[in-house]
Motif scaffolding. Structure first.
Motif, PDB file in Angstrom:
ATOM      1  N   UNK A  83       0.826  -1.203   0.000  1.00 25.73           N
ATOM      2  CA  UNK A  83       0.000   0.000   0.000  1.00 25.73           C
ATOM      3  C   UNK A  83       0.864   1.258   0.000  1.00 25.73           C
ATOM      4  N   UNK A  84       1.914   1.262   0.820  1.00 21.32           N
ATOM      5  CA  UNK A  84       2.795   2.423   0.874  1.00 21.32           C
ATOM      6  C   UNK A  84       3.578   2.592  -0.429  1.00 21.32           C
ATOM      7  N   UNK A  85       3.886   1.490  -1.090  1.00 19.24           N
ATOM      8  CA  UNK A  85       4.521   1.586  -2.405  1.00 19.24           C
ATOM      9  C   UNK A  85       3.589   2.285  -3.392  1.00 19.24           C
ATOM     10  N   UNK A  86       2.314   1.948  -3.329  1.00 19.86           N
ATOM     11  CA  UNK A  86       1.352   2.618  -4.204  1.00 19.86           C
ATOM     12  C   UNK A  86       1.247   4.099  -3.856  1.00 19.86           C
ATOM     13  N   UNK A  91       7.259   0.837  -7.786  1.00 18.86           N
ATOM     14  CA  UNK A  91       6.912  -0.451  -8.363  1.00 18.86           C
ATOM     15  C   UNK A  91       6.506  -1.428  -7.259  1.00 18.86           C
ATOM     16  N   UNK A  92       5.546  -2.285  -7.558  1.00 16.08           N
ATOM     17  CA  UNK A  92       5.093  -3.283  -6.597  1.00 16.08           C
ATOM     18  C   UNK A  92       3.976  -2.803  -5.695  1.00 16.08           C
ATOM     19  N   UNK A  93       3.450  -1.626  -5.970  1.00 12.06           N
ATOM     20  CA  UNK A  93       2.373  -1.100  -5.145  1.00 12.06           C
ATOM     21  C   UNK A  93       1.014  -1.640  -5.542  1.00 12.06           C
ATOM     22  N   UNK A  94       0.049  -1.442  -4.658  1.00 16.80           N
ATOM     23  CA  UNK A  94      -1.320  -1.904  -4.894  1.00 16.80           C
ATOM     24  C   UNK A  94      -2.288  -0.804  -4.487  1.00 16.80           C
ATOM     25  N   UNK A  98      -3.887   0.182  -0.832  1.00 16.34           N
ATOM     26  CA  UNK A  98      -3.786   1.553  -0.324  1.00 16.34           C
ATOM     27  C   UNK A  98      -5.162   2.073   0.072  1.00 16.34           C
ATOM     28  N   UNK A  99      -6.161   1.781  -0.737  1.00 14.62           N
ATOM     29  CA  UNK A  99      -7.519   2.208  -0.396  1.00 14.62           C
ATOM     30  C   UNK A  99      -7.964   1.598   0.932  1.00 14.62           C
ATOM     31  N   UNK A 100      -7.643   0.320   1.142  1.00 12.57           N
ATOM     32  CA  UNK A 100      -8.032  -0.337   2.388  1.00 12.57           C
ATOM     33  C   UNK A 100      -7.222   0.199   3.570  1.00 12.57           C
ATOM     34  N   UNK A 101      -5.941   0.493   3.351  1.00 15.91           N
ATOM     35  CA  UNK A 101      -5.136   1.092   4.421  1.00 15.91           C
ATOM     36  C   UNK A 101      -5.790   2.377   4.917  1.00 15.91           C
ATOM     37  N   UNK A 102      -6.156   3.249   3.981  1.00 16.69           N
ATOM     38  CA  UNK A 102      -6.713   4.538   4.383  1.00 16.69           C
ATOM     39  C   UNK A 102      -8.104   4.393   4.980  1.00 16.69           C
ATOM     40  N   UNK A 103      -8.843   3.368   4.546  1.00 18.91           N
ATOM     41  CA  UNK A 103     -10.157   3.133   5.141  1.00 18.91           C
ATOM     42  C   UNK A 103     -10.036   2.642   6.577  1.00 18.91           C
ATOM     43  N   UNK A 108      -2.379   7.632   4.715  1.00 22.24           N
ATOM     44  CA  UNK A 108      -1.223   6.737   4.653  1.00 22.24           C
ATOM     45  C   UNK A 108       0.025   7.370   5.251  1.00 22.24           C
ATOM     46  N   UNK A 109       0.236   8.650   5.011  1.00 18.91           N
ATOM     47  CA  UNK A 109       1.453   9.303   5.491  1.00 18.91           C
ATOM     48  C   UNK A 109       1.531   9.338   7.014  1.00 18.91           C
ATOM     49  N   UNK A 110       0.400   9.183   7.686  1.00 17.28           N
ATOM     50  CA  UNK A 110       0.387   9.225   9.149  1.00 17.28           C
ATOM     51  C   UNK A 110       0.542   7.845   9.776  1.00 17.28           C
TER      52      UNK A 110
END
Length: 237
Positions: A83-86, A91-94, A98-103, A108-110
């Motif tokens: 997620x953080x890669x995205x 490369x290698x991000x998803x 990332x959407x689920x991380x923020x949900x 993400x930055x926090x």
């Protein structure tokens, strides 16, 4: 995370189990602390007759910093990294991860400032594993790769405690496997390739069921597992 596997009197693995705690040594004979035994080590009070289990083999379960490969914290951390890669555009991000991380966690930055000070960091990481499973089930290739890698790690640990085993059983237990096919399908394929003579079977119960059975056997003097006064004891009042 794989747990120790008891050995039969001939030295082969009698039964394998996967799953386990977040900290190394919790309920695991052979973690190197006083009173424990390392893989395959036997103590003088081990019996070798009948069907009593005389020793343990262990692979992994060393905690989220040194191991627990393929476990909940490992999967969650790998998913959060993707997620953080995205987020960075690497490369290698998803993007789905990332959407689920923020949900789940917010911006993400926090996340690093929120995650790193937590004393329960392994549990926080593991809490994201179901999100990886959901993204994999929805077809996200990065999440699918994370679970294939997790399956390989789990199977490698089972192979390590069941070397050259021609027959036997491996039971999968723990909440991690509730994510179903996204993890179980590659795991069963890995186990079939690495341990073709071993039957993957349903666990006889959950960890609490196992604790109750051990306590009853201890109280009745019928325990077939290796004795360990620190880890296997019944307190009476």
């Amino acid at each position: 995370v794989p747990l120790p596997v008891p050995l039969d009197p001939a030295g082969g693995a009698a039964r394998g189990r996967t799953g386990g705690p977040d900290r190394p040594g919790d309920g695991m004979p052979g973690d190197g602390t006083p009173g424990d035994r390392t893989a395959g080590e036997r103590t003088p009070d081990d019996r070798t007759s009948g069907d009593h289990v005389p020793g343990w083999r262990r692979a992994d379960g060393w905690g989220h910093l040194l191991g627990d490969c393929g476990g909940g914290a490992w999967i969650g951390r790998a998913g959060l990294e993707a997620a953080m890669r995205a987020y960075d555009g690497r490369e290698g991000g998803s993007q789905p991860l990332l959407d689920r991380l923020e949900a789940v966690f917010g911006p993400a930055a926090e996340l690093p400032g929120t995650l790193y000070p937590r004393p329960d960091r392994p549990a926080v990481l593991a809490s994201f594993a179901p999100e990886v499973g959901r993204c994999a089930a929805a077809g996200d290739p990065v999440a699918e790769t994370v679970l294939r890698d997790a399956a390989r790690h789990i199977a490698q640990a089972a192979e390590a405690v069941c070397p050259r085993l021609e027959s036997g059983e491996v039971a999968l237990t723990g909440g991690l496997f509730r994510m179903g096919a996204p993890l179980l399908t590659p795991l069963r394929a890995e186990l079939a390739a690495r341990l073709p003579g071993v039957l993957v079977t349903e666990a006889a119960g959950d960890p609490l069921d196992g604790a109750l059975r051990i306590a009853a056997a201890l109280a009745a003097g019928e325990l077939r597992l290796p004795p360990d006064a620190r880890l296997l004891s019944v307190v009476t009042t």
